[in-house]
Design a protein around this motif. Structure first.
Motif, PDB file in Angstrom:
ATOM      1  N   TYR A  48       1.101  -1.168   0.302  1.00  0.00           N
ATOM      2  CA  TYR A  48       0.049  -0.244  -0.197  1.00  0.00           C
ATOM      3  C   TYR A  48       1.026   1.289   0.219  1.00  0.00           C
ATOM      4  O   TYR A  48       2.171   1.003   0.560  1.00  0.00           O
ATOM      5  N   ALA A  49       0.235   2.423  -0.309  1.00  0.00           N
ATOM      6  CA  ALA A  49       1.052   3.577  -0.528  1.00  0.00           C
ATOM      7  C   ALA A  49      -0.259   4.749  -0.916  1.00  0.00           C
ATOM      8  O   ALA A  49      -1.029   4.358  -0.407  1.00  0.00           O
ATOM      9  N   LYS A  50       1.138   5.209  -0.218  1.00  0.00           N
ATOM     10  CA  LYS A  50      -0.190   6.602   0.286  1.00  0.00           C
ATOM     11  C   LYS A  50      -0.166   7.753  -1.151  1.00  0.00           C
ATOM     12  O   LYS A  50       1.438   8.232  -0.816  1.00  0.00           O
ATOM     13  N   ASP A  51      -0.857   8.727  -1.587  1.00  0.00           N
ATOM     14  CA  ASP A  51      -0.930   8.860  -2.958  1.00  0.00           C
ATOM     15  C   ASP A  51      -0.850  10.627  -1.951  1.00  0.00           C
ATOM     16  O   ASP A  51      -1.060  11.153  -1.507  1.00  0.00           O
ATOM     17  N   PRO A  52       0.055  11.368  -2.196  1.00  0.00           N
ATOM     18  CA  PRO A  52       0.959  12.536  -1.590  1.00  0.00           C
ATOM     19  C   PRO A  52       0.092  13.567  -2.096  1.00  0.00           C
ATOM     20  O   PRO A  52      -0.316  13.983  -1.128  1.00  0.00           O
ATOM     21  N   SER A  53      -0.534  13.675  -2.855  1.00  0.00           N
ATOM     22  CA  SER A  53      -1.470  15.021  -3.248  1.00  0.00           C
ATOM     23  C   SER A  53      -2.627  14.790  -2.654  1.00  0.00           C
ATOM     24  O   SER A  53      -3.269  15.900  -2.766  1.00  0.00           O
ATOM     25  N   THR A  54      -3.358  13.752  -2.565  1.00  0.00           N
ATOM     26  CA  THR A  54      -4.919  13.088  -1.791  1.00  0.00           C
ATOM     27  C   THR A  54      -4.656  12.650  -0.899  1.00  0.00           C
ATOM     28  O   THR A  54      -5.745  12.798  -0.036  1.00  0.00           O
ATOM     29  N   ARG A  56      -4.516   9.968  -0.075  1.00  0.00           N
ATOM     30  CA  ARG A  56      -5.458   8.506   0.370  1.00  0.00           C
ATOM     31  C   ARG A  56      -4.577   7.569   0.231  1.00  0.00           C
ATOM     32  O   ARG A  56      -3.317   7.234  -0.488  1.00  0.00           O
ATOM     33  N   VAL A  57      -5.250   6.086   0.737  1.00  0.00           N
ATOM     34  CA  VAL A  57      -3.880   5.246   0.812  1.00  0.00           C
ATOM     35  C   VAL A  57      -4.512   4.168  -0.273  1.00  0.00           C
ATOM     36  O   VAL A  57      -5.983   3.809  -0.651  1.00  0.00           O
ATOM     37  N   LEU A  58      -3.748   4.191  -1.684  1.00  0.00           N
ATOM     38  CA  LEU A  58      -3.797   3.212  -2.416  1.00  0.00           C
ATOM     39  C   LEU A  58      -3.205   1.791  -2.680  1.00  0.00           C
ATOM     40  O   LEU A  58      -2.077   2.173  -1.996  1.00  0.00           O
ATOM     41  N   ILE A  60      -0.957  -1.256  -4.246  1.00  0.00           N
ATOM     42  CA  ILE A  60       0.146  -1.228  -5.391  1.00  0.00           C
ATOM     43  C   ILE A  60      -0.045  -3.052  -5.903  1.00  0.00           C
ATOM     44  O   ILE A  60      -0.173  -3.535  -4.863  1.00  0.00           O
TER      45      ILE A  60
END
Length: 76
Positions: A48-54, A56-58, A60
Motif C-alpha cells: 500500500y502507498a499513500k498518494d502525496p497529493s490526496t 488516500r491510501v492506494l 500497488i
C-alpha cells in the motif's frame, strides 16, 4: 504496527532444455529456457502507498499477466 496484506498467489510456468556438446575438446552446455508468470492474471496486492497529493491510501498491485520470456545461454 504493520498492515496485513490480503492472501497472495499466482501460477508461473517455466521450462529449460540443456544440450551438452564438445567444442574444441571441451564440454560445453547450450541451454534454452522460457517462462510465463501469473498465468491466471491474478491482481495480487504487493503493498500500500499513500498518494502525496490526496493522502488516500492506494493498493500497488502486481502486473496481471507477464509475457513469455525466452532465452538462450551457454557455458564452456
Amino acid at each position: 504496527s504493520g498492515t496485513v496484506l490480503p492472501a497472495y498467489w499466482r501460477l508461473d510456468l517455466g521450462f529449460r532444455k540443456t544440450w551438452h556438446v564438445a567444442l574444441g575438446g571441451r564440454d560445453a552446455a547450450l541451454g534454452l529456457f522460457g517462462a510465463a508468470t501469473n498465468l491466471l492474471g491474478r491482481t495480487n496486492v504487493l503493498t500500500y502507498a499513500k498518494d502525496p497529493s490526496t493522502g488516500r491510501v492506494l493498493q500497488i498491485e502486481m502486473r496481471p499477466r507477464a509475457p513469455l520470456v525466452v532465452g538462450l545461454d551457454w557455458q564452456f
